[in-house]
Design a protein around this motif. Structure first.
Motif, PDB file in Angstrom:
ATOM      1  N   TYR A  53       7.148   6.554 -42.228  1.00  9.11           N
ATOM      2  CA  TYR A  53       7.841   5.475 -41.243  1.00  9.11           C
ATOM      3  C   TYR A  53       6.522   4.665 -41.003  1.00  9.11           C
ATOM      4  O   TYR A  53       6.724   3.718 -40.167  1.00  9.11           O
ATOM      5  CB  TYR A  53       8.446   6.085 -39.836  1.00  9.11           C
ATOM      6  CG  TYR A  53       9.921   6.428 -40.291  1.00  9.11           C
ATOM      7  CD1 TYR A  53      10.929   5.435 -40.242  1.00  9.11           C
ATOM      8  CD2 TYR A  53      10.273   7.472 -40.347  1.00  9.11           C
ATOM      9  CE1 TYR A  53      12.200   5.682 -40.210  1.00  9.11           C
ATOM     10  CE2 TYR A  53      11.394   8.195 -40.742  1.00  9.11           C
ATOM     11  CZ  TYR A  53      12.297   7.190 -40.604  1.00  9.11           C
ATOM     12  OH  TYR A  53      13.850   7.482 -40.703  1.00  9.11           O
ATOM     13  N   VAL A  96       9.851  11.109 -26.844  1.00  9.98           N
ATOM     14  CA  VAL A  96      10.803  10.964 -27.789  1.00  9.98           C
ATOM     15  C   VAL A  96      11.574   9.611 -27.688  1.00  9.98           C
ATOM     16  O   VAL A  96      11.901   8.992 -28.681  1.00  9.98           O
ATOM     17  CB  VAL A  96      11.948  12.023 -27.629  1.00  9.98           C
ATOM     18  CG1 VAL A  96      12.987  11.718 -28.583  1.00  9.98           C
ATOM     19  CG2 VAL A  96      11.265  13.543 -27.876  1.00  9.98           C
ATOM     20  N   HIS A  97      11.691   9.338 -26.489  1.00 15.42           N
ATOM     21  CA  HIS A  97      12.481   7.922 -26.272  1.00 15.42           C
ATOM     22  C   HIS A  97      11.494   6.809 -26.715  1.00 15.42           C
ATOM     23  O   HIS A  97      11.974   6.045 -27.615  1.00 15.42           O
ATOM     24  CB  HIS A  97      12.548   7.816 -24.871  1.00 15.42           C
ATOM     25  CG  HIS A  97      13.577   6.538 -24.550  1.00 15.42           C
ATOM     26  ND1 HIS A  97      14.283   6.225 -23.397  1.00 15.42           N
ATOM     27  CD2 HIS A  97      14.231   5.701 -25.392  1.00 15.42           C
ATOM     28  CE1 HIS A  97      14.776   5.179 -23.450  1.00 15.42           C
ATOM     29  NE2 HIS A  97      15.015   5.054 -24.508  1.00 15.42           N
ATOM     30  N   VAL A 100      11.611   6.836 -30.623  1.00 16.28           N
ATOM     31  CA  VAL A 100      12.772   6.066 -31.020  1.00 16.28           C
ATOM     32  C   VAL A 100      12.852   4.654 -30.720  1.00 16.28           C
ATOM     33  O   VAL A 100      13.058   3.682 -31.609  1.00 16.28           O
ATOM     34  CB  VAL A 100      14.041   6.895 -30.538  1.00 16.28           C
ATOM     35  CG1 VAL A 100      15.186   6.118 -30.757  1.00 16.28           C
ATOM     36  CG2 VAL A 100      14.144   8.225 -30.892  1.00 16.28           C
ATOM     37  N   ASP A 101      12.664   4.039 -29.740  1.00 17.85           N
ATOM     38  CA  ASP A 101      12.933   2.827 -29.161  1.00 17.85           C
ATOM     39  C   ASP A 101      11.796   2.325 -28.045  1.00 17.85           C
ATOM     40  O   ASP A 101      12.146   2.228 -26.978  1.00 17.85           O
ATOM     41  CB  ASP A 101      14.327   2.673 -28.708  1.00 17.85           C
ATOM     42  CG  ASP A 101      14.712   1.053 -28.336  1.00 17.85           C
ATOM     43  OD1 ASP A 101      14.027   0.252 -28.617  1.00 17.85           O
ATOM     44  OD2 ASP A 101      15.842   1.059 -27.788  1.00 17.85           O
ATOM     45  N   VAL A 113      10.362  -0.983 -33.401  1.00 19.50           N
ATOM     46  CA  VAL A 113      11.302  -0.005 -33.319  1.00 19.50           C
ATOM     47  C   VAL A 113      11.083   0.277 -35.026  1.00 19.50           C
ATOM     48  O   VAL A 113      11.460  -0.601 -35.693  1.00 19.50           O
ATOM     49  CB  VAL A 113      12.612  -0.515 -32.976  1.00 19.50           C
ATOM     50  CG1 VAL A 113      13.831   0.604 -33.332  1.00 19.50           C
ATOM     51  CG2 VAL A 113      12.529  -0.883 -31.502  1.00 19.50           C
ATOM     52  N   VAL A 116      13.099   5.475 -36.584  1.00 20.37           N
ATOM     53  CA  VAL A 116      13.002   7.132 -36.591  1.00 20.37           C
ATOM     54  C   VAL A 116      14.201   7.379 -35.396  1.00 20.37           C
ATOM     55  O   VAL A 116      14.426   6.912 -34.633  1.00 20.37           O
ATOM     56  CB  VAL A 116      11.774   7.352 -35.824  1.00 20.37           C
ATOM     57  CG1 VAL A 116      11.587   8.945 -35.388  1.00 20.37           C
ATOM     58  CG2 VAL A 116      10.566   6.827 -36.864  1.00 20.37           C
ATOM     59  N   SER A 117      14.993   8.535 -36.134  1.00 20.93           N
ATOM     60  CA  SER A 117      16.282   8.996 -35.373  1.00 20.93           C
ATOM     61  C   SER A 117      15.863  10.068 -34.200  1.00 20.93           C
ATOM     62  O   SER A 117      14.350  10.087 -34.092  1.00 20.93           O
ATOM     63  CB  SER A 117      17.023   9.942 -36.402  1.00 20.93           C
ATOM     64  OG  SER A 117      16.362  11.234 -36.606  1.00 20.93           O
ATOM     65  N   GLU A 118      16.352  10.282 -33.202  1.00 20.19           N
ATOM     66  CA  GLU A 118      15.950  11.144 -32.194  1.00 20.19           C
ATOM     67  C   GLU A 118      15.363  12.482 -32.707  1.00 20.19           C
ATOM     68  O   GLU A 118      14.473  13.127 -32.187  1.00 20.19           O
ATOM     69  CB  GLU A 118      17.192  11.322 -31.129  1.00 20.19           C
ATOM     70  CG  GLU A 118      16.461  12.262 -29.852  1.00 20.19           C
ATOM     71  CD  GLU A 118      17.631  12.263 -28.834  1.00 20.19           C
ATOM     72  OE1 GLU A 118      17.671  13.660 -28.500  1.00 20.19           O
ATOM     73  OE2 GLU A 118      18.574  11.493 -28.799  1.00 20.19           O
ATOM     74  N   GLN A 120      14.179  13.157 -35.753  1.00 25.92           N
ATOM     75  CA  GLN A 120      13.032  13.106 -36.251  1.00 25.92           C
ATOM     76  C   GLN A 120      11.910  12.796 -35.239  1.00 25.92           C
ATOM     77  O   GLN A 120      10.856  13.395 -35.309  1.00 25.92           O
ATOM     78  CB  GLN A 120      12.999  11.877 -37.324  1.00 25.92           C
ATOM     79  CG  GLN A 120      13.872  12.090 -38.415  1.00 25.92           C
ATOM     80  CD  GLN A 120      14.010  10.786 -39.319  1.00 25.92           C
ATOM     81  OE1 GLN A 120      14.224   9.703 -38.578  1.00 25.92           O
ATOM     82  NE2 GLN A 120      14.277  10.985 -40.719  1.00 25.92           N
ATOM     83  N   ALA A 121      12.088  12.158 -34.164  1.00 16.70           N
ATOM     84  CA  ALA A 121      11.315  11.730 -33.096  1.00 16.70           C
ATOM     85  C   ALA A 121      10.821  12.973 -32.407  1.00 16.70           C
ATOM     86  O   ALA A 121       9.745  13.025 -31.944  1.00 16.70           O
ATOM     87  CB  ALA A 121      11.930  10.960 -32.088  1.00 16.70           C
ATOM     88  N   ARG A 122      11.759  13.982 -32.372  1.00 16.54           N
ATOM     89  CA  ARG A 122      11.463  15.586 -31.738  1.00 16.54           C
ATOM     90  C   ARG A 122      10.349  16.166 -32.309  1.00 16.54           C
ATOM     91  O   ARG A 122       9.417  16.524 -31.983  1.00 16.54           O
ATOM     92  CB  ARG A 122      12.697  15.969 -31.453  1.00 16.54           C
ATOM     93  CG  ARG A 122      13.397  15.721 -30.203  1.00 16.54           C
ATOM     94  CD  ARG A 122      14.608  16.449 -30.271  1.00 16.54           C
ATOM     95  NE  ARG A 122      15.465  15.838 -29.067  1.00 16.54           N
ATOM     96  CZ  ARG A 122      15.289  15.786 -27.706  1.00 16.54           C
ATOM     97  NH1 ARG A 122      14.002  16.261 -27.410  1.00 16.54           N
ATOM     98  NH2 ARG A 122      15.884  15.204 -26.922  1.00 16.54           N
TER      99      ARG A 122
END
Length: 132
Positions: A53, A96-97, A100-101, A113, A116-118, A120-122
């Motif tokens: 990413y 995490v939020h 993601v965004d 942005v 990255v999915s949630e 993946q962000a975790r």
């Protein structure tokens, strides 16, 4: 006699160093376990994600080979920060939020942005909380 003292001191230094290394390994293991529990992520998956990413294009990231971006802040001290992006409290969910965004939390941020999915962000959050 002098050689014996030198050998004894050298042995003591080796033992002390081994103890320090063992202690640091245990500290790292504890940080990894805590980060996994806090984020629900797996820090072992994060390096590949951060390369995919393009995170290192903007940030300096500890333990990650490749570019050392200077656009965003270095990420080696995320676990010690009070705020994320200067706008929200540093909690696992906020991190995490943010990953993601970030625009949802700070519309004028330069951080894009990335897709990255949630999940993946975790993983990325767990990695950032683990490394210093």
């Amino acid at each position: 006699m002098r050689l014996r003292w030198i050998a004894l001191l050298a042995s003591a230094a080796v033992l002390a160093t081994g103890g320090i290394v063992t202690h640091r390994i245990e500290q790292h293991r504890q940080r990894v376990e805590l980060a996994r529990n806090l984020t629900g992520g797996n820090p072992d998956r994060a390096p590949e994600l951060m390369i995919t990413y393009g995170c290192a294009g903007c940030h300096e990231i500890p333990g990650l080979a490749g570019p050392r971006g200077r656009i965003g802040p270095p990420l080696g001290t995320v676990a010690e920060r009070v705020y994320i992006g200067g706008v929200v409290a540093n909690t696992p969910e906020n991190l995490v939020h943010w990953i993601v965004d970030p625009k949802a939390l700070a519309p004028r941020t330069a951080m894009p942005v990335t897709g990255v999915s949630e999940v993946q962000a975790r993983d990325i959050a767990a990695y950032l909380y683990t490394h210093r």
